[in-house]
Design a protein around this motif. Sequence first.
Motif, short mmCIF file in Angstrom:
data_model
loop_
_atom_site.label_atom_id
_atom_site.label_comp_id
_atom_site.label_asym_id
_atom_site.label_seq_id
_atom_site.Cartn_x
_atom_site.Cartn_y
_atom_site.Cartn_z
N PRO A 181 0.79 -1.24 0.00
CA PRO A 181 0.00 0.00 0.00
C PRO A 181 0.83 1.29 0.00
O PRO A 181 0.32 2.34 -0.41
N LYS A 182 2.08 1.22 0.44
CA LYS A 182 2.90 2.43 0.50
C LYS A 182 3.66 2.71 -0.80
O LYS A 182 4.30 3.74 -0.93
N ILE A 183 3.59 1.77 -1.74
CA ILE A 183 4.27 1.97 -3.03
C ILE A 183 3.31 2.66 -4.00
O ILE A 183 2.24 2.14 -4.31
N HIS A 184 3.71 3.82 -4.46
CA HIS A 184 2.87 4.64 -5.32
C HIS A 184 2.83 4.10 -6.75
O HIS A 184 1.77 4.02 -7.37
N SER A 185 3.99 3.76 -7.28
CA SER A 185 4.06 3.25 -8.65
C SER A 185 5.33 2.44 -8.84
O SER A 185 6.28 2.56 -8.07
N VAL A 186 5.34 1.61 -9.87
CA VAL A 186 6.47 0.73 -10.15
C VAL A 186 6.81 0.80 -11.64
O VAL A 186 5.92 0.76 -12.49
#
Length: 261
Positions: free
Chosen positions: A56-61
């Motif tokens: 949930p804390k990763i905005h984009s990859v």
Amino acid sequence: MDKNEFLEIYDLEPQDLKDLGINWVDLYNILQDYKKSIDIYDARLTYVANVLRQHPKIHSVKTRVKDPKRLLQKLVRKTPNRREKYGDNFNFNIQNYKDEITDIMGIRAIHIFKDDWEEIHQFITNKWDVIETVANIREGDNVTTFEEKSIPVRSRVSGYRSVHYLIKYGSGYESSTIEIQVRTIFEEGYGEIDHRLRYSHDEIPEILQSNLLLFNRIVGSADEMASLINNLNKEWIEKENKYKEEIEMLRKKVDEMERIL
């Protein structure tokens, strides 16, 4: 494909190969071997990226398989370094290049607030076999968090900030090394601008260098400000919820008193 055509297509300087004693056929063979593996690399990156997206804390990859031209140029550039390590007879070949070049497969995981990194770090270290972790910082940055976790710190003159992980994907002969870079959304913006400007010059002009470093300080301040705002927001929500609970308790007491009366 003959030698001259090969060197021209992949922007390789004949004199560099001659000075280093690199046989162009070795590079050509590596290229052919590498092209066979690109689809496999894409599939592996897609899987790891999708796992990261669940956090949930990763905005984009973002993912990328190293461009063949960049790979060959890096092999030439890294040959002196590897000879210092392994001896003057070292040359890259199809047996060793995948082990020596650890950023063939790259993933960038972007988060919004600096404080989010610790949860993402825990997620990565729990999910995969981490071979190496390095924190790239700007000189003067607070490194306490990294020191507490025994993470080596590397100060970058450019001001580049990012935590790099080398993870092992798969097992045995089929295993691969994947590089994961974790950084904030502000660091991502700075990194992209810095990269584009530096690669458009053989040697970056001093005026650009000084302004990039100024921009880097602004980005660092923006990260700190974002963290401050995020923490203030958390405190406000906690207080707001507490007040709501107290108001609800008072309302219930009033209702009880009205029933008694």
